[in-house]
Structure formats: structure tokens, C-alpha cells
Design a protein around this motif. Sequence first.
Motif, PDB file in Angstrom:
ATOM      1  N   UNK A  25      32.435  26.516  47.658  1.00  0.00           N
ATOM      2  CA  UNK A  25      30.994  26.298  47.480  1.00  0.00           C
ATOM      3  C   UNK A  25      30.366  27.482  46.754  1.00  0.00           C
ATOM      4  N   UNK A  26      30.797  28.697  47.103  1.00  0.00           N
ATOM      5  CA  UNK A  26      30.316  29.904  46.431  1.00  0.00           C
ATOM      6  C   UNK A  26      30.691  29.862  44.956  1.00  0.00           C
ATOM      7  N   UNK A  27      31.936  29.541  44.681  1.00  0.00           N
ATOM      8  CA  UNK A  27      32.420  29.469  43.307  1.00  0.00           C
ATOM      9  C   UNK A  27      31.625  28.442  42.507  1.00  0.00           C
ATOM     10  N   UNK A  28      31.425  27.274  43.090  1.00  0.00           N
ATOM     11  CA  UNK A  28      30.673  26.219  42.410  1.00  0.00           C
ATOM     12  C   UNK A  28      29.247  26.666  42.119  1.00  0.00           C
ATOM     13  N   UNK A  29      28.611  27.298  43.096  1.00  0.00           N
ATOM     14  CA  UNK A  29      27.237  27.764  42.910  1.00  0.00           C
ATOM     15  C   UNK A  29      27.153  28.818  41.805  1.00  0.00           C
ATOM     16  N   UNK A  30      28.078  29.764  41.818  1.00  0.00           N
ATOM     17  CA  UNK A  30      28.083  30.822  40.804  1.00  0.00           C
ATOM     18  C   UNK A  30      28.325  30.227  39.423  1.00  0.00           C
ATOM     19  N   UNK A  31      29.301  29.347  39.303  1.00  0.00           N
ATOM     20  CA  UNK A  31      29.599  28.741  37.999  1.00  0.00           C
ATOM     21  C   UNK A  31      28.421  27.908  37.494  1.00  0.00           C
ATOM     22  N   UNK A  47      37.125  35.339  30.095  1.00  0.00           N
ATOM     23  CA  UNK A  47      35.698  35.472  29.796  1.00  0.00           C
ATOM     24  C   UNK A  47      35.292  36.943  29.754  1.00  0.00           C
ATOM     25  N   UNK A  48      35.793  37.724  30.709  1.00  0.00           N
ATOM     26  CA  UNK A  48      35.459  39.145  30.745  1.00  0.00           C
ATOM     27  C   UNK A  48      36.010  39.867  29.517  1.00  0.00           C
ATOM     28  N   UNK A  49      37.206  39.512  29.087  1.00  0.00           N
ATOM     29  CA  UNK A  49      37.762  40.124  27.876  1.00  0.00           C
ATOM     30  C   UNK A  49      36.859  39.871  26.675  1.00  0.00           C
ATOM     31  N   UNK A  50      36.342  38.653  26.566  1.00  0.00           N
ATOM     32  CA  UNK A  50      35.436  38.330  25.459  1.00  0.00           C
ATOM     33  C   UNK A  50      34.178  39.189  25.545  1.00  0.00           C
ATOM     34  N   UNK A  51      33.593  39.271  26.740  1.00  0.00           N
ATOM     35  CA  UNK A  51      32.375  40.074  26.896  1.00  0.00           C
ATOM     36  C   UNK A  51      32.639  41.548  26.599  1.00  0.00           C
ATOM     37  N   UNK A  95      42.578  29.568  43.383  1.00  0.00           N
ATOM     38  CA  UNK A  95      41.723  30.731  43.129  1.00  0.00           C
ATOM     39  C   UNK A  95      42.315  31.579  42.003  1.00  0.00           C
ATOM     40  N   UNK A  96      43.629  31.775  42.025  1.00  0.00           N
ATOM     41  CA  UNK A  96      44.274  32.564  40.964  1.00  0.00           C
ATOM     42  C   UNK A  96      44.065  31.923  39.600  1.00  0.00           C
ATOM     43  N   UNK A  97      44.179  30.606  39.526  1.00  0.00           N
ATOM     44  CA  UNK A  97      43.977  29.899  38.252  1.00  0.00           C
ATOM     45  C   UNK A  97      42.540  30.080  37.749  1.00  0.00           C
ATOM     46  N   UNK A  98      41.569  29.949  38.658  1.00  0.00           N
ATOM     47  CA  UNK A  98      40.166  30.132  38.262  1.00  0.00           C
ATOM     48  C   UNK A  98      39.909  31.577  37.850  1.00  0.00           C
ATOM     49  N   UNK A  99      40.517  32.518  38.577  1.00  0.00           N
ATOM     50  CA  UNK A  99      40.344  33.926  38.237  1.00  0.00           C
ATOM     51  C   UNK A  99      40.945  34.234  36.864  1.00  0.00           C
ATOM     52  N   UNK A 100      42.084  33.639  36.569  1.00  0.00           N
ATOM     53  CA  UNK A 100      42.701  33.860  35.260  1.00  0.00           C
ATOM     54  C   UNK A 100      41.765  33.432  34.129  1.00  0.00           C
ATOM     55  N   UNK A 101      41.012  32.337  34.335  1.00  0.00           N
ATOM     56  CA  UNK A 101      40.028  31.912  33.344  1.00  0.00           C
ATOM     57  C   UNK A 101      38.899  32.939  33.229  1.00  0.00           C
ATOM     58  N   UNK A 102      38.446  33.451  34.357  1.00  0.00           N
ATOM     59  CA  UNK A 102      37.374  34.448  34.347  1.00  0.00           C
ATOM     60  C   UNK A 102      37.814  35.735  33.656  1.00  0.00           C
ATOM     61  N   UNK A 112      31.089  40.580  37.880  1.00  0.00           N
ATOM     62  CA  UNK A 112      30.852  40.099  39.242  1.00  0.00           C
ATOM     63  C   UNK A 112      31.702  38.873  39.537  1.00  0.00           C
ATOM     64  N   UNK A 113      31.780  37.937  38.587  1.00  0.00           N
ATOM     65  CA  UNK A 113      32.577  36.725  38.800  1.00  0.00           C
ATOM     66  C   UNK A 113      34.049  37.078  39.029  1.00  0.00           C
ATOM     67  N   UNK A 114      34.567  38.027  38.265  1.00  0.00           N
ATOM     68  CA  UNK A 114      35.957  38.447  38.452  1.00  0.00           C
ATOM     69  C   UNK A 114      36.171  39.036  39.840  1.00  0.00           C
ATOM     70  N   UNK A 115      35.228  39.822  40.298  1.00  0.00           N
ATOM     71  CA  UNK A 115      35.376  40.438  41.611  1.00  0.00           C
ATOM     72  C   UNK A 115      35.146  39.445  42.749  1.00  0.00           C
ATOM     73  N   UNK A 116      34.370  38.398  42.504  1.00  0.00           N
ATOM     74  CA  UNK A 116      34.251  37.329  43.499  1.00  0.00           C
ATOM     75  C   UNK A 116      35.630  36.706  43.721  1.00  0.00           C
ATOM     76  N   UNK A 117      36.301  36.368  42.620  1.00  0.00           N
ATOM     77  CA  UNK A 117      37.640  35.788  42.751  1.00  0.00           C
ATOM     78  C   UNK A 117      38.616  36.772  43.386  1.00  0.00           C
TER      79      UNK A 117
END
Length: 130
Positions: free
Chosen positions: A115-121, A72-76, A62-69, A40-45
Motif C-alpha cells: 500500500x505504501x509503494x502504491x501510494x508513493x508511486x 530511475x535514480x541513475x537517470x536523475x 520488492x527486489x524487482x521494484x527496487x531494481x526499477x527504481x 527516497x523511493x530507493x530507500x523505501x524499497x
Amino acid sequence: MLQPQNATNLAVTTTPQNITLRQRAALDSALRVDQAGEVAANYIYMGQLFVLGRDKQTGPLIQEMWDQEKKHLLVMNKLQLQHRIRPTVLFEVAKLAGFGLGAVTALLGKEAAMACTEAVETVIGEHYDE
């Protein structure tokens, strides 16, 4: 996080054989929830980038934050395979809801998207702390 020096430790690379059924159920559930959250976090970005990607300030952020996500998804995904846990049945729902949330908040403006990103994180961080 997997550390190279622990690669030969079976508890790090496989599910321990001596866990109880209750522990196995908890592991299955936790990894499914965590994986769905990362999807879900990846698709939000993705939704935010779809709307705000051309903004010269916000797009790269946004691209930088998505790259981090993505990491995370690869780990999961690796943990899901490593422990032989089926993905959540809500996988497609997580993708659709994530993209929708990202796109809608981005349509409201970059402040709403952030604000959405901050809330989700924050919620994800609190979840992992539990």
C-alpha cells in the motif's frame, strides 16, 4: 529518456545556453526535487527489503521494484551532473525518511508495504504528469 539517435543534439546532452534565469531556476528546482524523490523511493524499497527480504513471495517482488527504481535514480543522477545542478541539501533526510517509511510499513506486513509503494508511486506519477 535519452535516445541514442539524439546523442549529438546539444539540447539533450547539455543545458541550452539560451535559457532564462527563471527557466534555469525552474530546471534546478525540478531536478533537485525529482532526484530527492528517487533517492527516497530507493530507500523505501531498501527498508522494505530489509524487513521482508526473506519472504519467498514478497522479497523478490520488492527486489524487482527496487531494481526499477535504481534505474530511475541513475537517470536523475546523470541529469543532475549533466546540467551541473547541486544535489538537494535534504539528500540525507530523504535517505533516512525513505528507509524508515519502508521498514515501518513492512513491519506492519506485506499488505501495508505494498500500500505504501502504491501510494508513493501514485504521487510520483502525478508529480511527473504536472
